[in-house]
Design an enzyme around this catalytic site. Structure first.
Site, PDB file in Angstrom:
ATOM      1  N   HIS A 169     -40.985 -27.032  -7.398  1.00 53.05           N
ATOM      2  CA  HIS A 169     -42.254 -27.188  -8.112  1.00 53.05           C
ATOM      3  C   HIS A 169     -42.184 -26.314  -9.360  1.00 53.05           C
ATOM      4  CE1 HIS A 169     -43.070 -23.314  -6.326  1.00 53.05           C
ATOM      5  NE2 HIS A 169     -42.885 -23.823  -5.121  1.00 53.05           N
ATOM      6  N   GLY A 178     -43.244 -23.490 -10.023  1.00 50.95           N
ATOM      7  CA  GLY A 178     -42.914 -22.083  -9.766  1.00 50.95           C
ATOM      8  C   GLY A 178     -41.400 -21.899  -9.878  1.00 50.95           C
ATOM      9  N   HIS A 179     -40.642 -22.825  -9.266  1.00 51.32           N
ATOM     10  CA  HIS A 179     -39.174 -22.734  -9.360  1.00 51.32           C
ATOM     11  C   HIS A 179     -38.724 -22.906 -10.815  1.00 51.32           C
ATOM     12  CE1 HIS A 179     -39.574 -24.201  -5.069  1.00 51.32           C
ATOM     13  NE2 HIS A 179     -38.800 -23.135  -4.920  1.00 51.32           N
ATOM     14  N   LYS A 221     -44.170 -14.563  -5.087  1.00 50.88           N
ATOM     15  CA  LYS A 221     -44.987 -15.077  -3.978  1.00 50.88           C
ATOM     16  C   LYS A 221     -44.424 -14.605  -2.631  1.00 50.88           C
ATOM     17  CE  LYS A 221     -45.417 -19.322  -2.417  1.00 50.88           C
ATOM     18  NZ  LYS A 221     -45.403 -19.090  -0.959  1.00 50.88           N
ATOM     19  N   ASP A 222     -43.081 -14.561  -2.540  1.00 51.49           N
ATOM     20  CA  ASP A 222     -42.447 -14.025  -1.333  1.00 51.49           C
ATOM     21  C   ASP A 222     -42.154 -12.545  -1.569  1.00 51.49           C
ATOM     22  OD1 ASP A 222     -41.911 -16.414   0.539  1.00 51.49           O
ATOM     23  OD2 ASP A 222     -41.346 -17.135  -1.437  1.00 51.49           O
ATOM     24  N   MET A 268     -48.433 -21.995  -5.995  1.00 51.54           N
ATOM     25  CA  MET A 268     -47.523 -23.120  -5.760  1.00 51.54           C
ATOM     26  C   MET A 268     -46.546 -22.768  -4.645  1.00 51.54           C
ATOM     27  SD  MET A 268     -46.754 -24.796  -9.418  1.00 51.54           S
ATOM     28  CE  MET A 268     -48.126 -25.289 -10.465  1.00 51.54           C
ATOM     29  N   SER A 269     -46.293 -23.751  -3.779  1.00 53.72           N
ATOM     30  CA  SER A 269     -45.388 -23.548  -2.649  1.00 53.72           C
ATOM     31  C   SER A 269     -44.846 -24.901  -2.222  1.00 53.72           C
ATOM     32  CB  SER A 269     -46.154 -22.919  -1.483  1.00 53.72           C
ATOM     33  OG  SER A 269     -45.425 -23.056  -0.291  1.00 53.72           O
ATOM     34  N   SER A 270     -43.598 -24.896  -1.772  1.00 51.52           N
ATOM     35  CA  SER A 270     -43.009 -26.147  -1.271  1.00 51.52           C
ATOM     36  C   SER A 270     -43.785 -26.648  -0.059  1.00 51.52           C
ATOM     37  CB  SER A 270     -41.556 -25.915  -0.869  1.00 51.52           C
ATOM     38  OG  SER A 270     -40.849 -25.395  -1.969  1.00 51.52           O
TER      39      SER A 270
HETATM   40  O1  PAF Z   1     -37.261 -18.330  -0.999  1.00 55.28           O
HETATM   41  C1  PAF Z   1     -36.484 -19.204  -0.588  1.00 55.28           C
HETATM   42  O2  PAF Z   1     -36.564 -20.378  -0.974  1.00 55.28           O
HETATM   43  C2  PAF Z   1     -35.423 -18.834   0.439  1.00 55.28           C
HETATM   44  O3  PAF Z   1     -35.894 -17.888   1.323  1.00 55.28           O
HETATM   45  C3  PAF Z   1     -34.107 -18.383  -0.199  1.00 55.28           C
HETATM   46  C4  PAF Z   1     -34.278 -17.098  -0.996  1.00 55.28           C
HETATM   47  C5  PAF Z   1     -33.581 -19.479  -1.114  1.00 55.28           C
HETATM   48  C6  PAF Z   1     -33.067 -18.115   0.890  1.00 55.28           C
HETATM   49  O4  PAF Z   1     -32.838 -19.251   1.666  1.00 55.28           O
END
Ligand code: PAF
Length: 281
Positions: free
Chosen positions: A34, A36-37, A151-152, A186-188
């Site tokens: 999305h 965010g990426h 976000k993480d 935003m999140s998958s």
């Molecule tokens: O944040 C993510 O999408 C996953 O945890 C990652 C960092 C790609 C590791 O699988």
């Protein structure tokens, strides 16, 4: 845009680029991309010459097999987004490429006490799986820099601890959370929200924003109590935690004088578990 299925092919592509002094950035993802990426790709482009995005749904970081099974994999869409964003290469290995023996191969490193707090309490072993695959991706790419989303929040901290553990010379960039117009991060996983879940999910952003807006008006205890009250009586929303924590240790903040405070939340909305956070100072 080049696509690589094996570490050898990827390394062969990167070797001459590295030899000519190009700065390499890695953007690790599990796909279902999305905006965010894409913001991670854009930030990578500002800081590196060659951008490699990995797409790999890593089995060892899923604590619930059903979650792994239902993880979205819209690969054509992902590749089109990366191509549009000007990404140079995509690494999309099979599970056997990353875990040649079998996926239960031994991995355990000391990530500190924060591994067991917050997400670590609800997803036992999750950060061992995350750091295991990120180390493997770092070994495959040997990037100069790597981009992760704020976000993480806890994931970024764990990855930094893993880097320290192995003494790896990779600079980590933490990119700001990208939100929908109404504030939802935003999140998958948002793809799994029903129309009513989607509305209910706004409570995460609202409760965090409340803390930010009212930080000077209440004590830490009052702020957390009031933020938690936002979740009372909302149908199909179950709060796992809401905490104002020290951003370095993830222990609950004990005084407003502490630097680097962050409000973090996790809640199940319908059948989808969402996380969000806001940095306070
Ligand atoms: O944040 C993510 O999408 C996953 O945890 C990652 C960092 C790609 C590791 O699988």
């Amino acid at each position: 845009m080049e696509i690589f299925k094996t570490k050898d092919a990827l390394k062969a592509y990167l070797k001459p680029l590295k030899a000519s002094g190009k700065i390499i950035a890695l953007v690790p993802t599990m796909g279902a991309l999305h905006n965010g990426h894409i913001s991670l790709i854009k930030l990578a482009q500002e800081n590196a010459d060659i951008i490699i995005c990995s797409i790999f749904v890593n089995p060892t970081q899923f604590t619930d097999p059903k979650d792994l099974e239902k993880y979205p994999r819209p690969i054509e869409h992902d590749l089109a987004m990366l191509e549009n964003a000007g990404c140079n290469g995509v690494f999309m290995p099979d599970v056997t490429e990353m875990y040649p023996s079998d996926k239960t191969e031994h991995w355990h490193i000391d990530l500190g006490r924060a591994e067991f707090l917050l997400e670590g309490e609800f997803r036992k072993g999750h950060y061992q799986g995350v750091t295991q695959i990120v180390k493997k991706l770092f070994d495959a790419v040997e990037p100069n820099i790597a981009m992760f989303g704020q976000k993480d929040f806890q994931q970024v901290l764990m990855i930094k601890n893993m880097l320290t553990h192995f003494n790896l010379p990779i600079k980590i960039f933490t990119c700001p959370i990208i939100r929908e117009d109404d504030g939802l991060a935003m999140s998958s996983r948002n793809i799994h929200l029903s129309a009513s879940d989607r509305t209910h999910a706004l409570v995460l952003n609202k409760s965090l924003q409340f803390v930010l807006d009212n930080y000077n008006n209440y004590s830490l205890t009052e702020l957390q109590e009031k933020a938690k009250n936002f979740y009372n009586g909302i149908k199909d929303v179950e709060l796992d935690y809401f905490v104002i924590a020290n951003g370095d240790t993830l222990e609950p903040a004990t005084s407003k004088n502490e630097k680097n405070q962050v409000a973090l939340v996790a809640a199940k909305v319908g059948t989808t578990r969402l996380i969000d956070n806001m940095i306070i100072n």
